[in-house]
Design a protein around this motif. Structure first.
Motif, PDB file in Angstrom:
ATOM      1  N   CYS A 318     -29.704  14.384  51.872  1.00  0.00           N
ATOM      2  CA  CYS A 318     -29.590  14.318  53.341  1.00  0.00           C
ATOM      3  C   CYS A 318     -30.160  13.010  53.892  1.00  0.00           C
ATOM      4  CB  CYS A 318     -30.340  15.476  53.992  1.00  0.00           C
ATOM      5  SG  CYS A 318     -29.506  17.042  53.786  1.00  0.00           S
ATOM      6  N   THR A 319     -31.246  12.546  53.283  1.00  0.00           N
ATOM      7  CA  THR A 319     -31.915  11.355  53.828  1.00  0.00           C
ATOM      8  C   THR A 319     -31.399  10.062  53.184  1.00  0.00           C
ATOM      9  OG1 THR A 319     -33.725  11.654  52.233  1.00  0.00           O
ATOM     10  CG2 THR A 319     -34.042  12.620  54.420  1.00  0.00           C
ATOM     11  N   GLY A 320     -30.332  10.179  52.408  1.00  0.00           N
ATOM     12  CA  GLY A 320     -29.714   8.976  51.815  1.00  0.00           C
ATOM     13  C   GLY A 320     -30.544   8.358  50.711  1.00  0.00           C
ATOM     14  N   ASN A 321     -31.325   9.181  50.038  1.00  0.00           N
ATOM     15  CA  ASN A 321     -32.229   8.631  49.025  1.00  0.00           C
ATOM     16  C   ASN A 321     -31.903   9.056  47.600  1.00  0.00           C
ATOM     17  OD1 ASN A 321     -34.133   6.983  50.504  1.00  0.00           O
ATOM     18  ND2 ASN A 321     -34.689   8.873  51.566  1.00  0.00           N
ATOM     19  N   LEU A 322     -30.724   9.613  47.382  1.00  0.00           N
ATOM     20  CA  LEU A 322     -30.354   9.939  46.004  1.00  0.00           C
ATOM     21  C   LEU A 322     -29.471   8.828  45.454  1.00  0.00           C
ATOM     22  CD1 LEU A 322     -30.694  12.235  43.833  1.00  0.00           C
ATOM     23  CD2 LEU A 322     -28.330  12.816  44.351  1.00  0.00           C
ATOM     24  N   ASP A 323     -29.835   8.382  44.260  1.00  0.00           N
ATOM     25  CA  ASP A 323     -29.026   7.403  43.533  1.00  0.00           C
ATOM     26  C   ASP A 323     -28.972   6.042  44.231  1.00  0.00           C
ATOM     27  OD1 ASP A 323     -27.523   6.962  41.168  1.00  0.00           O
ATOM     28  OD2 ASP A 323     -25.649   7.038  42.300  1.00  0.00           O
ATOM     29  N   VAL A 324     -30.068   5.696  44.911  1.00  0.00           N
ATOM     30  CA  VAL A 324     -30.167   4.341  45.480  1.00  0.00           C
ATOM     31  C   VAL A 324     -31.477   3.716  45.009  1.00  0.00           C
ATOM     32  CG1 VAL A 324     -28.804   4.769  47.567  1.00  0.00           C
ATOM     33  CG2 VAL A 324     -31.267   5.230  47.593  1.00  0.00           C
ATOM     34  N   GLU A 325     -31.493   2.404  44.926  1.00  0.00           N
ATOM     35  CA  GLU A 325     -32.729   1.719  44.532  1.00  0.00           C
ATOM     36  C   GLU A 325     -33.840   2.095  45.496  1.00  0.00           C
ATOM     37  OE1 GLU A 325     -32.195  -2.485  44.104  1.00  0.00           O
ATOM     38  OE2 GLU A 325     -30.646  -2.197  42.567  1.00  0.00           O
ATOM     39  N   GLY A 326     -34.989   2.403  44.952  1.00  0.00           N
ATOM     40  CA  GLY A 326     -36.123   2.805  45.788  1.00  0.00           C
ATOM     41  C   GLY A 326     -36.129   4.294  46.091  1.00  0.00           C
ATOM     42  N   GLY A 327     -35.054   4.976  45.760  1.00  0.00           N
ATOM     43  CA  GLY A 327     -34.982   6.422  45.968  1.00  0.00           C
ATOM     44  C   GLY A 327     -35.189   7.158  44.660  1.00  0.00           C
ATOM     45  N   ALA A 328     -34.438   8.228  44.459  1.00  0.00           N
ATOM     46  CA  ALA A 328     -34.495   8.967  43.196  1.00  0.00           C
ATOM     47  C   ALA A 328     -33.225   8.633  42.418  1.00  0.00           C
ATOM     48  CB  ALA A 328     -34.601  10.458  43.466  1.00  0.00           C
ATOM     49  N   MET A 329     -33.393   8.151  41.191  1.00  0.00           N
ATOM     50  CA  MET A 329     -32.253   7.601  40.448  1.00  0.00           C
ATOM     51  C   MET A 329     -32.111   8.262  39.077  1.00  0.00           C
ATOM     52  SD  MET A 329     -32.695   3.603  41.357  1.00  0.00           S
ATOM     53  CE  MET A 329     -30.936   3.290  41.180  1.00  0.00           C
ATOM     54  N   PHE A 330     -31.025   7.958  38.429  1.00  0.00           N
ATOM     55  CA  PHE A 330     -30.780   8.551  37.110  1.00  0.00           C
ATOM     56  C   PHE A 330     -30.841   7.488  36.026  1.00  0.00           C
ATOM     57  CE2 PHE A 330     -28.654  11.156  40.268  1.00  0.00           C
ATOM     58  CZ  PHE A 330     -29.139  12.414  39.958  1.00  0.00           C
ATOM     59  N   ALA A 331     -31.543   7.819  34.953  1.00  0.00           N
ATOM     60  CA  ALA A 331     -31.631   6.889  33.826  1.00  0.00           C
ATOM     61  C   ALA A 331     -30.309   6.853  33.071  1.00  0.00           C
ATOM     62  CB  ALA A 331     -32.755   7.336  32.894  1.00  0.00           C
ATOM     63  N   ALA A 332     -30.140   5.796  32.291  1.00  0.00           N
ATOM     64  CA  ALA A 332     -28.992   5.714  31.374  1.00  0.00           C
ATOM     65  C   ALA A 332     -29.584   5.490  29.984  1.00  0.00           C
ATOM     66  CB  ALA A 332     -28.078   4.563  31.766  1.00  0.00           C
ATOM     67  N   PRO A 333     -29.996   6.595  29.329  1.00  0.00           N
ATOM     68  CA  PRO A 333     -30.735   6.458  28.069  1.00  0.00           C
ATOM     69  C   PRO A 333     -29.895   5.827  26.956  1.00  0.00           C
ATOM     70  CG  PRO A 333     -30.226   8.770  28.525  1.00  0.00           C
ATOM     71  CD  PRO A 333     -29.830   7.996  29.742  1.00  0.00           C
ATOM     72  N   TYR A 450     -37.074   9.340  27.240  1.00  0.00           N
ATOM     73  CA  TYR A 450     -36.246   8.238  27.745  1.00  0.00           C
ATOM     74  C   TYR A 450     -35.038   8.755  28.532  1.00  0.00           C
ATOM     75  CZ  TYR A 450     -38.835   5.005  24.706  1.00  0.00           C
ATOM     76  OH  TYR A 450     -39.813   4.253  24.108  1.00  0.00           O
ATOM     77  N   GLN A 451     -34.790  10.044  28.467  1.00  0.00           N
ATOM     78  CA  GLN A 451     -33.664  10.600  29.229  1.00  0.00           C
ATOM     79  C   GLN A 451     -33.918  10.505  30.739  1.00  0.00           C
ATOM     80  OE1 GLN A 451     -30.878  12.137  27.651  1.00  0.00           O
ATOM     81  NE2 GLN A 451     -31.756  11.578  25.698  1.00  0.00           N
ATOM     82  N   PHE A 452     -35.222  10.415  31.107  1.00  0.00           N
ATOM     83  CA  PHE A 452     -35.535  10.359  32.548  1.00  0.00           C
ATOM     84  C   PHE A 452     -36.679   9.385  32.759  1.00  0.00           C
ATOM     85  CE2 PHE A 452     -36.395  14.345  30.381  1.00  0.00           C
ATOM     86  CZ  PHE A 452     -37.783  14.356  30.279  1.00  0.00           C
ATOM     87  N   SER A 453     -36.409   8.187  32.257  1.00  0.00           N
ATOM     88  CA  SER A 453     -37.428   7.153  32.288  1.00  0.00           C
ATOM     89  C   SER A 453     -37.214   6.258  33.508  1.00  0.00           C
ATOM     90  CB  SER A 453     -37.280   6.357  30.990  1.00  0.00           C
ATOM     91  OG  SER A 453     -38.167   5.305  30.965  1.00  0.00           O
ATOM     92  N   LEU A 454     -38.304   5.702  33.983  1.00  0.00           N
ATOM     93  CA  LEU A 454     -38.260   4.854  35.179  1.00  0.00           C
ATOM     94  C   LEU A 454     -37.487   3.562  34.928  1.00  0.00           C
ATOM     95  CD1 LEU A 454     -39.576   4.514  38.025  1.00  0.00           C
ATOM     96  CD2 LEU A 454     -41.365   3.242  36.869  1.00  0.00           C
ATOM     97  N   ARG A 455     -37.538   3.080  33.705  1.00  0.00           N
ATOM     98  CA  ARG A 455     -36.674   1.968  33.282  1.00  0.00           C
ATOM     99  C   ARG A 455     -35.959   2.441  32.015  1.00  0.00           C
ATOM    100  NH1 ARG A 455     -37.841  -2.866  35.613  1.00  0.00           N
ATOM    101  NH2 ARG A 455     -36.812  -4.027  33.947  1.00  0.00           N
ATOM    102  N   ASN A 456     -34.838   1.842  31.705  1.00  0.00           N
ATOM    103  CA  ASN A 456     -34.183   2.188  30.449  1.00  0.00           C
ATOM    104  C   ASN A 456     -34.848   1.391  29.335  1.00  0.00           C
ATOM    105  OD1 ASN A 456     -32.243   4.034  31.542  1.00  0.00           O
ATOM    106  ND2 ASN A 456     -31.270   2.253  32.477  1.00  0.00           N
ATOM    107  N   ILE A 457     -35.429   2.126  28.402  1.00  0.00           N
ATOM    108  CA  ILE A 457     -36.253   1.519  27.353  1.00  0.00           C
ATOM    109  C   ILE A 457     -35.794   2.066  26.006  1.00  0.00           C
ATOM    110  CG2 ILE A 457     -38.616   1.432  26.383  1.00  0.00           C
ATOM    111  CD1 ILE A 457     -38.607  -0.014  29.025  1.00  0.00           C
ATOM    112  N   ALA A 458     -35.862   1.234  24.987  1.00  0.00           N
ATOM    113  CA  ALA A 458     -35.658   1.729  23.621  1.00  0.00           C
ATOM    114  C   ALA A 458     -36.787   1.175  22.762  1.00  0.00           C
ATOM    115  CB  ALA A 458     -34.309   1.273  23.082  1.00  0.00           C
ATOM    116  N   ASN A 459     -37.493   2.055  22.097  1.00  0.00           N
ATOM    117  CA  ASN A 459     -38.642   1.621  21.295  1.00  0.00           C
ATOM    118  C   ASN A 459     -38.790   2.572  20.114  1.00  0.00           C
ATOM    119  OD1 ASN A 459     -41.051   0.592  20.366  1.00  0.00           O
ATOM    120  ND2 ASN A 459     -42.012   0.493  22.390  1.00  0.00           N
TER     121      ASN A 459
END
Ligand SMILES: Nc1nc2c(c(=O)[nH]1)N[C@H]1C(S)=C(S)[C@@H](COP(=O)(O)OP(=O)(O)OC[C@H]3O[C@@H](n4cnc5c(=O)[nH]c(N)nc54)[C@H](O)[C@@H]3O)O[C@H]1N2
Ligand SMILES: Nc1nc2c(c(=O)[nH]1)N[C@H]1C(S)=C(S)[C@@H](COP(=O)(O)OP(=O)(O)OC[C@H]3O[C@@H](n4cnc5c(=O)[nH]c(N)nc54)[C@H](O)[C@@H]3O)O[C@H]1N2
Ligand code: SF4
Ligand SMILES: [Mo]
Length: 744
Positions: A318-333, A450-459
């Motif tokens: 509702c508040t335009g904060n899904l899937d935008v930078e600075g909002g709540a986003m989805f990782a790409a593991p 890593y499925q829900f990581s703040l950055r996409n990381i591989a280690n």
């Protein structure tokens, strides 16, 4: 001086910090933060260095134990597996597959091999599969499964770019964050404030994180759904609903608005204890900012866990904060992302609530039944009753509600096997205990987190210390248990079973029209994966067919396991990017926000609004130097003030005649315990707080350090009947209790 310095991702919590481990002659000298780790950049908490204490703990089991004349005695691996093979197959043959139950605990999800090979064990038994997920984030998984088509498609708060972080029921300064993988939450939260952003914490307790916050909204336990419904209501009533680009893919927004119409701030405010003006202004603040809303344990482990988790996303949208930078986003593991494999946008329907537990009728999801159903399934005779149980990396006697009853139920089993490094409150009931390698003796890649990581990381980190001769890896233990349950015997060729499994995985990829190796020669791919075996082979495959992979030659500089091995500090694949609609895996390729079960549950919430609030509500909390029910046997972590204390507000303390450092009896409808009191205005009036994972004073455990400061098991107070009906998650926050002062 060390003869080797190893770099390893810490597998103890969700933060995935890089460790630098100094070793000499096979002995760990020192563990520090890895300054060059691409994600954690040197950050570490006290638990990271405690891996040395775990490695050297004299109480840690090093060889299998089996029960002889009532006592757990040491044995060898062959004898242990032979006994399991004597006992499990006849139970399966006589009573069917459901007769063997399985419970996997939290450290399972931090273990690459165990995650990968669970599938085989799942295939070998029936539907009585339980996991710690259903005493934790199951509501959140259900919402993600239904709305986005993938259980782990969790919207991650974009901590590093947000202007406003709304944290509901989470205390990352103690927990290091959850369902939003990121090392150094303390630093990242401070950076929000340093760049002029705000942190708002919603918690019945002035937690460490709330202390740091710009605003702390003290909420009545269990009322987050009402609070969030109030915020969403304002968005609709004030005409500020503006979902942005994702709006094009959301169905049912107007229906949701209509369903939320009764939940005005004035109606919900008296119930949640937050004033209506603040609910209203917060809705506008969220709509006017790049805001990230994150709900965690406080919102999940309660009566309205699923509704709260859904409403978090409703408000984000509702508040335009899904899937935008600075909002709540989805990782790409990089590996095995549910939402990076298969056809973009489309997927099969979720299995949520397509099956139910036999006795209590609780909904299953993701091939599992809720852990709260386990006791009934053990106790209640009939077809499908659990006669034997396997526990892997779990301590349900301290983690699940109604624990006294569970302990009795475990004693009634015909047979029990535990894979665990300790004889603890759960494994003491087992007939056989199989010890896994330590975190330092196994390799690691954080497949889950890593499925829900703040950055996409591989280690990837190889083992630091060698595994003793003749000792199986944990994934080999799982293969062996699976083989036994399949009737292949205790000495079958598990290397061949591993080959079969790898071959199947390759086949799944070559036959997937959306895979980079579609229609490639199966044998050619298997040859390319050689000579690796076990988890390394499966991980290499997953990385190479993943979104950053080399596609077995398609993208020559793409990811492979070898490339990770030559980058011991990890590879940073970048910040999150908007992913809707491609990340969706729903049958319609859209987000069905007005999913009937979620909207329908608003009726239960309405009824709750009119119920009187119990005079005293119990909630949980965590401590930085602890980890659920374990790591209490490591001396370095146990230093400091006692942690098992009942926090009571000064006004309640006065009324109940409780004194600081005196004792109180806490009684619920299920059980009762005694706890030392800490009078503290950090909890709100009418709320008391106790941590879980304690109660190390039962006979038959072998944890000398832990039993010196045992505490008590808070989950004797929880009830397996008091659950969020949509998920089966127990209501372990907001338990109605009575408190009385007692002498000691
Ligand atoms: N009241 C209340 N109850 C709660 C919670 C709460 O906040 N309040 N929190 C809930 C949550 S979020 C969770 S996740 C659950 C946790 O519930 P569980 O997963 O059941 O419990 P843990 O305490 O994590 O137990 C982990 C077990 O794994 C063993 N172990 C450690 N490392 C390994 C390993 O490498 N391999 C194997 N095989 N075993 C290992 C440990 O010895 C221990 O026995 O508890 C839940 N229960
Ligand atoms: N040091 C340490 N770190 C851990 C763990 C640990 O045991 N110790 N466990 C790990 C695990 S398994 C998990 S799942 C994560 C959990 O990570 P978090 O979700 O951050 O867990 P908690 O620290 O328990 O924070 C939950 C907060 O919710 C508040 N709360 C309780 N009831 C309610 C309510 O009804 N509404 C609201 N809004 N708030 C409420 C509590 O006061 C508490 O501050 O931590 C992980 N990290
Ligand atoms: S914060 Fe978590 S991952 Fe980092 S060192 Fe501590 S326990 Fe390990
Ligand atoms: Mo958890």
């Amino acid at each position: 001086m060390p003869d080797h310095v190893h770099f390893k991702t810490c597998p103890l919590c969700e933060a995935t910090c890089g460790l630098s481990i100094e070793v000499r002659d096979g002995e760990v000298l020192r563990i520090r933060g890895d300054m060059d780790d691409v994600f954690s950049k040197g950050f570490i908490c006290p638990k990271g260095s405690s891996l040395k204490g775990l490695q050297n703990d004299p109480d840690r089991i090093r060889v299998p134990l089996l029960r002889r004349d009532g006592e757990l005695v040491e044995t060898d691996w062959e004898t242990a597996f032979a006994l399991i093979d004597d006992r499990l197959p006849p139970i399966l043959a006589e009573h069917g597959k459901d007769a063997v139950g399985l419970y996997t605990g939290n450290p399972w999800s931090h273990n690459l091999g165990s995650i990968l090979y669970l599938l085989l064990l799942y295939g070998a038994i029936g539907r009585n599969r339980f996991a710690a997920a259903s005493i934790d984030q199951r509501p959140r998984e259900i919402v993600s499964g239904v709305l986005y088509g993938a259980r782990t498609a969790f919207p991650v708060p974009d901590l590093d770019r947000t202007e406003l972080l709304l944290l509901i029921g989470s205390d990352p300064l103690e927990s290091n964050g959850s369902i939003a993988t990121a090392p150094d939450w303390p630093g990242r939260l401070r950076h929000i404030q340093e760049r002029g952003g705000q942190l708002i914490v919603v918690d019945p307790r002035r937690s460490k994180t709330a202390e740091l916050a710009d605003d702390h909204l003290s909420i009545v336990p269990g009322t987050d759904a009402a609070f969030l419904a109030g915020i969403a209501n304002v968005c609709f009533a004030d005409g500020i609903v503006s979902p942005g680009a994702v709006g094009e893919f959301v169905d049912g927004l107007d229906d949701v608005g209509r369903a939320l119409a009764p939940f005005t701030p004035e109606i919900v405010a008296p119930v949640c204890g937050i004033n209506p003006g603040r609910i209203r202004s917060l809705a506008h603040q969220l709509a006017d900012s790049r805001a990230a809303i994150h709900g965690r344990l406080g919102t999940c482990l309660q009566e309205f866990g699923t509704l709260s988790s859904w409403l978090v996303d409703v408000v984000s949208i509702c508040t335009g904060n899904l899937d935008v930078e600075g909002g709540a986003m989805f990782a790409a593991p990089a590996a095995m992302g549910f939402n990076t494999t298969g056809q973009p946008r489309f997927g099969p329907p979720s299995d949520y609530a397509t099956f139910h537990s036999r006795v209590s009728g609780l909904p299953g999801a993701f091939d599992q039944l809720p852990a709260t159903a386990m006791i009934d399934e053990i106790e209640t005779p009939g077809d499908g009753q659990i006669k034997a149980l396997i526990t892997i990396a779990g301590n349900p006697v301290l983690s699940t509600p109604d624990s006294d009853r569970l302990a009795r139920a475990l004693d009634s089993l015909d047979f029990m096997v535990s894979v665990d490094p300790y004889v603890n409150e759960t494994t003491r009931h087992a007939d056989v205990i199989l010890p896994p390698p330590t975190p330092l003796e196994r390799s690691h890649y954080d497949l889950s987190y890593y499925q829900f990581s703040l950055r996409n990381i591989a280690n990837y980190s190889p083992p630091v210390l060698p595994l003793g001769k003749g000792f199986p890896n944990e994934w080999e233990i799982m293969l062996r248990l699976a083989a036994i349950c399949q009737g292949r015997g205790a000495t079958s060729d598990i290397a061949a079973a591993d080959d079969e499994f790898a071959s199947l995985m390759v086949m799944l990829s070559t036959s997937d029209a959306h895979s980079t190796i579609h229609k490639r020669e199966h044998i050619e791919i298997l040859n390319e994966l050689a000579p690796n075996s076990g988890p390394e082979r499966l991980l290499d495959l997953a990385l190479r067919v993943g979104p950053y992979g080399d596609g077995f030659g398609v993208t020559p500089d793409g990811l492979t396991l070898d490339r990770l091995i030559s980058n011991p500090h990890g590879i940073d694949l970048g910040a999150l990017r908007p992913r809707i609609p491609d990340m969706l895996r729903t049958p319609s390729g859209r987000i069905d926000l007005a999913y009937p079960a979620f909207v329908g549950d608003l009726e239960r919430l309405s009824q709750h609004l009119t119920k009187p609030r119990p005079p005293m509500l119990l909630i949980g909390r965590r401590h930085l130097r602890s980890n659920n029910s374990w790591q209490h046997n490591i001396g370095t972590l146990m230093k400091g003030k006692p942690r098992f204390v009942l926090q009571v507000h000064p006004e309640d303390a006065e009324r109940l005649r409780l004194t600081d450092r005196g004792y109180a009896r806490v009684t619920s409808s299920t059980g009762s315990l005694v706890a030392p009191v800490e009078v503290s205005d950090t909890v709100m009036c009418g709320v008391v707080s106790l941590p879980h994972g304690w109660g190390h004073d039962v006979a038959g455990t072998r944890m000398a350090v832990a039993s010196e400061r045992p505490g008590a098991n808070v989950n004797v107070l929880g009830s397996s009947d008091h659950v969020d009906p949509l998920s089966g998650n127990p209501q372990l926050n907001g338990i109605a209790v009575s408190i009385e002062a007692i002498g000691t």
